[in-house]
Design a protein around this motif. Structure first.
Motif, short mmCIF file in Angstrom:
data_model
loop_
_atom_site.label_atom_id
_atom_site.label_comp_id
_atom_site.label_asym_id
_atom_site.label_seq_id
_atom_site.Cartn_x
_atom_site.Cartn_y
_atom_site.Cartn_z
N TYR A 12 0.84 -1.21 0.00
CA TYR A 12 0.00 0.00 0.00
C TYR A 12 0.87 1.26 0.00
O TYR A 12 0.62 2.20 -0.76
CB TYR A 12 -0.91 -0.03 1.23
N ASN A 16 1.47 4.14 -2.96
CA ASN A 16 1.34 5.58 -2.71
C ASN A 16 2.55 6.34 -3.24
O ASN A 16 2.42 7.40 -3.86
CB ASN A 16 1.18 5.82 -1.21
N GLN A 38 -4.73 0.32 -4.98
CA GLN A 38 -4.59 0.93 -3.66
C GLN A 38 -5.94 1.03 -2.95
O GLN A 38 -6.05 0.80 -1.75
CB GLN A 38 -3.97 2.33 -3.79
#
Length: 361
Positions: A12, A16, A38
């Motif tokens: 995750y 990002n 995501q």
């Protein structure tokens, strides 16, 4: 489980960072793909972080209990320990469900086919009732329905109705509705007030992209003819109805009829969509059987003995026989209030899948 969650969180964070890179920001397709991944991980990561926070607070409360002599502070620490332990257990249960393999069809639109089984006109009338139930349920979820084909019995009942439900998550909720639905009630045509038992079958199919299922032109025949039944003068006086007969090397023909619009092209497109969905569903069921997987709901022949749900009007009760769930207030359910039943089916299905993976409670 925690090690797996840590890897999910790392991915995750990686996503990002990757989404802030100039080369990704300039590539819309790649950015969309990464954003979708995501988003899918977001809820799981959020629960994992809540679990870690609760775990840290629990250790602090345990330390206070060990070190404090003040009775009031010890009592507070003990209450916190109990509350945090319960919270961690609840989060753990949610996380186990979130870790289950996702159904790739969950966000897809669905095609629903309802057909009368045993019971003649009464079965056809109940087919119409169930069709309206799904229409109203779709409205409560903000989904749209589109009628694709309808065969009526002349007194307001439906011998067969095929329609599409369009909306995010339609398959995730409606996939549990496939099977034989049985109704027990006094028909309007029954002069003596006797209770009749009738059945209908409901097939729920995920909408399939053209690229997902190959349909060769030599494997099917298209017939066009004049529509019958409802639809207005324009539908009934033009050769707009479409029948597709598919062989494709299978022992049984697959016949799809769509006739609900004035456009032959639109009806042909709808019929091909239904055919594609049926072929996809057949292939999926074949794979599931080969893997030894069980389906919660299966379409039967429509005989009274085969049932997944019973609608008992005299007792104002609906019974889902797959999970042994009984609920009352039948008219409200038939008016579209299906969430209570579907939520119970989702819970049962998740529990069975967790058990199969050795992750059950």
């Amino acid at each position: 489980m925690l090690a797996r969650l840590a890897r999910v969180e790392a991915r995750y964070i990686e996503l990002n960072d990757e989404m802030t890179q100039p080369d990704v920001l300039s590539d819309h397709v790649r950015l969309t793909t990464l954003a979708r991944e995501q988003t899918e991980l977001g809820e799981l990561v959020g629960r994992y972080r809540e679990f870690l926070q609760a775990e840290k607070a629990l250790e602090e409360s345990k330390a206070m209990l060990r070190e404090e002599n003040d009775p009031e502070l010890r009592e507070m620490a003990q209450m916190d320990i109990e509350e945090l332990s319960a919270r961690m257990e609840a989060i753990g249960a949610e996380v186990r469900v979130l870790l289950l393999p996702r159904d790739p069809n969950d966000e897809k639109n669905v095609i629903i086919e309802i057909r009368q089984g045993e019971g003649g006109d009464e079965a056809a009338l109940f087919s119409a009732d169930v069709y309206r139930m799904y229409q109203r349920y779709a409205e409560t979820r903000g989904w749209k329905t589109e009628l694709m084909s309808l065969s009526e019995n002349g007194i307001g009942g439906f011998k067969e109705v095929i329609f599409e439900v369009q909306g995010q998550g339609a398959w995730s909720r409606l996939k549990y509705e496939g099977g034989v639905h049985r109704v027990q009630r006094v028909p309007a045509t029954e002069a003596r007030g006797r209770i009749h038992t009738s059945t209908i079958t409901v097939a729920v199919l995920p909408e399939v992209e053209e690229t997902a299922v190959e349909i060769k032109q030599e494997d099917y025949r298209i017939d066009v003819y004049r529509s019958g039944g409802h639809g207005g003068q324009g539908v009934n006086t033009t050769d707009s109805a479409v029948r597709i007969v598919y062989k494709g090397g299978t022992p049984d023909e697959i016949v799809v009829v769509c006739q609900d619009t004035r456009s032959q092209i639109k009806n042909r497109e709808s019929a091909l969509n239904v055919l594609r969905a049926r072929l996809y569903a057949r292939e999926q069921e074949k794979r599931q059987k080969e893997l030894g997987e069980s389906r919660l709901a299966q379409v039967g022949s429509g005989e009274r003995a085969e049932k997944m749900r019973t609608y008992n009007y005299p007792q104002d009760r609906i019974t889902d026989h797959r999970i042994g769930q009984n609920i009352s207030n039948l008219p409200v359910v038939l008016d579209g209030a299906l969430d209570r039943l579907i939520d119970a089916l989702v819970t049962y299905d998740n529990a069975e899948r967790l058990k199969a993976l050795g992750m059950g409670a």
